[in-house]
Enzyme design. Structure first.
Site, short mmCIF file in Angstrom:
data_model
loop_
_atom_site.label_atom_id
_atom_site.label_comp_id
_atom_site.label_asym_id
_atom_site.label_seq_id
_atom_site.Cartn_x
_atom_site.Cartn_y
_atom_site.Cartn_z
N HIS A 36 0.84 -1.21 0.00
CA HIS A 36 0.00 0.00 0.00
C HIS A 36 0.88 1.26 0.00
CE1 HIS A 36 -2.73 -2.92 2.26
NE2 HIS A 36 -3.46 -2.61 1.21
N LYS A 155 -0.80 -6.23 -8.01
CA LYS A 155 -1.08 -7.41 -7.18
C LYS A 155 -2.48 -7.94 -7.49
CE LYS A 155 -1.15 -10.08 -3.43
NZ LYS A 155 -2.54 -10.17 -3.10
P1 AMP Z 1 -6.34 -4.02 -0.52
O1 AMP Z 1 -6.21 -3.24 0.75
O2 AMP Z 1 -5.83 -5.41 -0.42
O3 AMP Z 1 -7.72 -3.92 -1.12
O4 AMP Z 1 -5.39 -3.31 -1.56
C1 AMP Z 1 -5.48 -1.94 -1.84
C2 AMP Z 1 -4.61 -1.62 -3.02
O5 AMP Z 1 -3.25 -1.95 -2.71
C3 AMP Z 1 -4.98 -2.42 -4.28
O6 AMP Z 1 -4.86 -1.58 -5.42
C4 AMP Z 1 -3.95 -3.51 -4.28
O7 AMP Z 1 -3.68 -4.03 -5.57
C5 AMP Z 1 -2.74 -2.79 -3.73
N1 AMP Z 1 -1.79 -3.75 -3.18
C6 AMP Z 1 -2.04 -4.69 -2.23
N2 AMP Z 1 -0.93 -5.44 -2.02
C7 AMP Z 1 0.03 -4.97 -2.86
C8 AMP Z 1 1.38 -5.33 -3.13
N3 AMP Z 1 1.98 -6.35 -2.50
N4 AMP Z 1 2.07 -4.62 -4.05
C9 AMP Z 1 1.46 -3.60 -4.71
N5 AMP Z 1 0.19 -3.20 -4.50
C10 AMP Z 1 -0.52 -3.87 -3.60
#
Ligand code: AMP
Length: 285
Positions: A36, A155
């Site tokens: 994030h 991701k």
């Molecule tokens: P989430 O909180 O899992 O819904 O993720 C929020 C945002 O962070 C989304 O756009 C995800 O794709 C991105 N994200 C989550 N994990 C990663 C990671 N390891 N590398 C890059 N972006 C990430």
């Protein structure tokens, strides 16, 4: 600034717009990690003001999924956001977003439904309705924060492709920026759900990246037949793993690939000791 209401975000955004400042939005479900933070840093480098949303969105979870136990850590998130120059951390509750604590569904609320072609595969196939929930909340967040740019991680590559499609089809005035996957030193793609893994599970979870890296190495050596590339995965799996999918699709439009090329993305979902993990890699990189 930690805010919980749509009005507070709107009022601040109005002020910033008057001053001609650009706004970057990073939608998240909180429990922030380095993945994030990479999006937050990118947003800070491209925009005058950065809004991060932390909202565990009930309508993108299926009935038997982990909505209730999904990690929530708003104090730590706020600290990380403050340290990384975030101007607003928006943490609404369900009532603020959906007007009720009762269950929201497409009978009582307007949903955004992405095209079937984009959701009948990968995570959309096993998580029916998931991307309707994602698109609906993301469009709401766009309308609340009115960002110039919004930042999504590779991701969740299927998600990023679907959001780009929504923005194009519905003429949403926002630019979508995608950012590379951040991994642990050992190669595990960072995810809020990694907290569910035991130490042994974390080791077994490395199989996902090993499979993708090995497929890419085979591709770089000249193997382009998708069935042959898929076959190479099985030597990395053991009884800790339950493979949900290993699929090859076009990196832009999710059309199927039988022969791999430089615009092919390999997608994997696998349960490791019962915890569902996803990862992906674009071939040739
Ligand atoms: P989430 O909180 O899992 O819904 O993720 C929020 C945002 O962070 C989304 O756009 C995800 O794709 C991105 N994200 C989550 N994990 C990663 C990671 N390891 N590398 C890059 N972006 C990430």
């Amino acid at each position: 600034m930690l805010v919980h209401t749509i009005k507070e975000v709107r009022d601040q955004v109005k002020e910033w717009k008057k001053e001609g400042l650009t706004i970057g939005l990073v939608p998240t479900m909180g429990a922030l990690h380095e993945g994030h933070l990479s999006l937050i840093k990118k947003a800070g480098s491209c925009c005058d003001k950065v809004i991060v949303s932390a909202f565990v969105n009930p309508i993108q979870f299926g009935i038997n999924e982990d909505f209730d136990k999904y990690p929530r850590a708003i104090e730590k998130d706020y600290k990380l956001c403050s340290e990384n120059g975030v101007d607003i951390l928006f943490n609404p509750d369900v009532k603020e977003m959906y007007g009720t604590n009762e269950q929201t569904n497409s009978n009582n609320f307007t949903y955004v439904t992405p095209p079937y072609f984009y959701v009948d595969k990968l995570c959309g196939a096993s998580r029916v309705g998931h991307f309707d929930g994602v698109c609906t909340v993301v469009l709401k967040l766009f309308n609340i924060a009115q960002p110039d740019k919004a930042f999504f991680g590779e991701k969740d590559a299927q998600q990023a492709i679907i959001i780009k499609k929504m923005v194009k089809d519905l003429n949403v005035p926002v630019e979508i920026i995608t950012c590379p996957i951040i991994r642990s030193n050992e190669g595990l793609a960072l995810s809020s759900r990694n907290q569910y893994l035991s130490d042994e599970g974390k080791k077994e979870a490395l199989a996902l990246n090993k499979i993708l890296t090995n497929i890419n190495n085979c591709y770089l050596k000249g193997i382009t037949n998708v069935s042959a590339l898929k076959e190479t995965a099985f030597s990395f799996l053991n009884n800790h793993h339950e493979l949900e999918y290993l699929e090859f699709f076009d990196a832009d439009d999710l059309s199927e690939k039988q022969t791999a090329d430089n615009n092919t993305r390999v997608f994997i979902a696998c349960r490791v000791d019962g915890i569902r993990l996803i990862d992906n890699k674009k071939l040739g990189e």
